[in-house]
Motif scaffolding. Sequence first.
Motif, mmCIF file in Angstrom:
data_model
loop_
_atom_site.group_PDB
_atom_site.id
_atom_site.type_symbol
_atom_site.label_atom_id
_atom_site.label_comp_id
_atom_site.label_asym_id
_atom_site.label_seq_id
_atom_site.Cartn_x
_atom_site.Cartn_y
_atom_site.Cartn_z
ATOM 1 N N UNK A 16 44.269 43.738 -3.414
ATOM 2 C CA UNK A 16 45.579 44.658 -3.721
ATOM 3 C C UNK A 16 45.367 45.771 -3.793
ATOM 4 N N UNK A 17 44.965 46.515 -5.241
ATOM 5 C CA UNK A 17 44.831 48.038 -5.702
ATOM 6 C C UNK A 17 44.057 49.338 -4.689
ATOM 7 N N UNK A 18 43.474 48.246 -4.062
ATOM 8 C CA UNK A 18 42.802 48.898 -3.235
ATOM 9 C C UNK A 18 44.084 49.612 -1.771
ATOM 10 N N UNK A 74 20.584 63.920 -10.263
ATOM 11 C CA UNK A 74 20.354 63.690 -9.505
ATOM 12 C C UNK A 74 21.272 62.990 -8.446
ATOM 13 N N UNK A 75 19.980 61.852 -8.369
ATOM 14 C CA UNK A 75 20.320 60.240 -7.937
ATOM 15 C C UNK A 75 21.366 59.632 -8.796
ATOM 16 N N UNK A 76 21.294 59.526 -10.086
ATOM 17 C CA UNK A 76 22.144 59.040 -11.082
ATOM 18 C C UNK A 76 23.708 59.034 -10.543
ATOM 19 N N UNK A 77 23.645 61.185 -10.434
ATOM 20 C CA UNK A 77 25.128 61.109 -10.705
ATOM 21 C C UNK A 77 25.474 60.882 -8.539
ATOM 22 N N UNK A 78 24.725 60.854 -7.612
ATOM 23 C CA UNK A 78 25.204 60.510 -6.287
ATOM 24 C C UNK A 78 25.418 58.673 -6.503
ATOM 25 N N UNK A 79 24.249 58.387 -7.094
ATOM 26 C CA UNK A 79 24.603 56.798 -7.392
ATOM 27 C C UNK A 79 26.208 56.416 -7.639
ATOM 28 N N UNK A 80 26.535 57.024 -8.714
ATOM 29 C CA UNK A 80 27.889 56.859 -9.281
ATOM 30 C C UNK A 80 28.820 57.282 -8.549
ATOM 31 N N UNK A 86 33.203 53.467 -2.940
ATOM 32 C CA UNK A 86 33.164 51.956 -2.199
ATOM 33 C C UNK A 86 34.370 51.669 -2.523
ATOM 34 N N UNK A 87 35.332 51.649 -3.197
ATOM 35 C CA UNK A 87 36.985 51.513 -2.995
ATOM 36 C C UNK A 87 37.554 53.014 -4.000
ATOM 37 N N UNK A 88 37.239 53.501 -2.612
ATOM 38 C CA UNK A 88 37.650 54.941 -2.967
ATOM 39 C C UNK A 88 39.338 55.040 -3.615
ATOM 40 N N UNK A 89 40.476 54.189 -3.149
ATOM 41 C CA UNK A 89 41.610 53.662 -3.279
ATOM 42 C C UNK A 89 41.979 52.933 -4.339
ATOM 43 N N UNK A 156 39.546 63.024 -5.290
ATOM 44 C CA UNK A 156 38.266 62.562 -4.432
ATOM 45 C C UNK A 156 38.497 63.743 -3.253
ATOM 46 N N UNK A 157 38.867 64.781 -3.541
ATOM 47 C CA UNK A 157 39.488 65.389 -2.192
ATOM 48 C C UNK A 157 38.267 65.757 -0.895
#
Length: 185
Positions: A16-18, A74-80, A86-89, A156-157
């Motif tokens: 729903x929040x998506x 860099x890996x840590x930031x990319x994972x975050x 994955x659930x942008x909205x 997140x533009x």
Amino acid sequence: MASFTRKAIMDSFMKLVDQRPISKITIKDIVEDCGVNRNTFYYHFADIPALIEAIVHDQAEELIRNHSTITTIEDALNVAVDSILQHRRAALHIFNSVSRDVYERYLMQICQNAVEKCFDAIIGERRVSPQDREILILSYRAWCFGLVIDWLDHGLKDDIHPTLTRMCELHKGMIEEMASRCIIE
């Protein structure tokens, strides 16, 4: 069975929040979507903010557990970033809600965990001053957190991956240099 029902409620809320902002979601919407009654919802969660906190907590714990071998910022930031995308909205709806502090607290926890792992990988078996370790982790945790929060603040533009890659290239060797100054002989 209880954990299955709890997860069903959480999944319904995420669905729903998506689709719409949190302010437009009621407990009635959630229970109708997942096929449980209101009492079942209240058995698991006091209210929607408690549900949000449980979801964000579980996602943070899962992210930390599933990426325990990260050794670079860099890996840590990319994972975050990938986790948020994955659930942008849904991420934006939670971030822009009254539950923003919950989201920020768990994001900070993820940044803390990632930076600690990276620092420990760089230091290895060498001994460092606990105060210096804390200061170094604090500064890189704040840097990572700030990057992600700024990106969320701007909706997140942009594709942030190229920026993260370039920032990490510019920072290359800095954490190692700073860590080398912390080593106790």
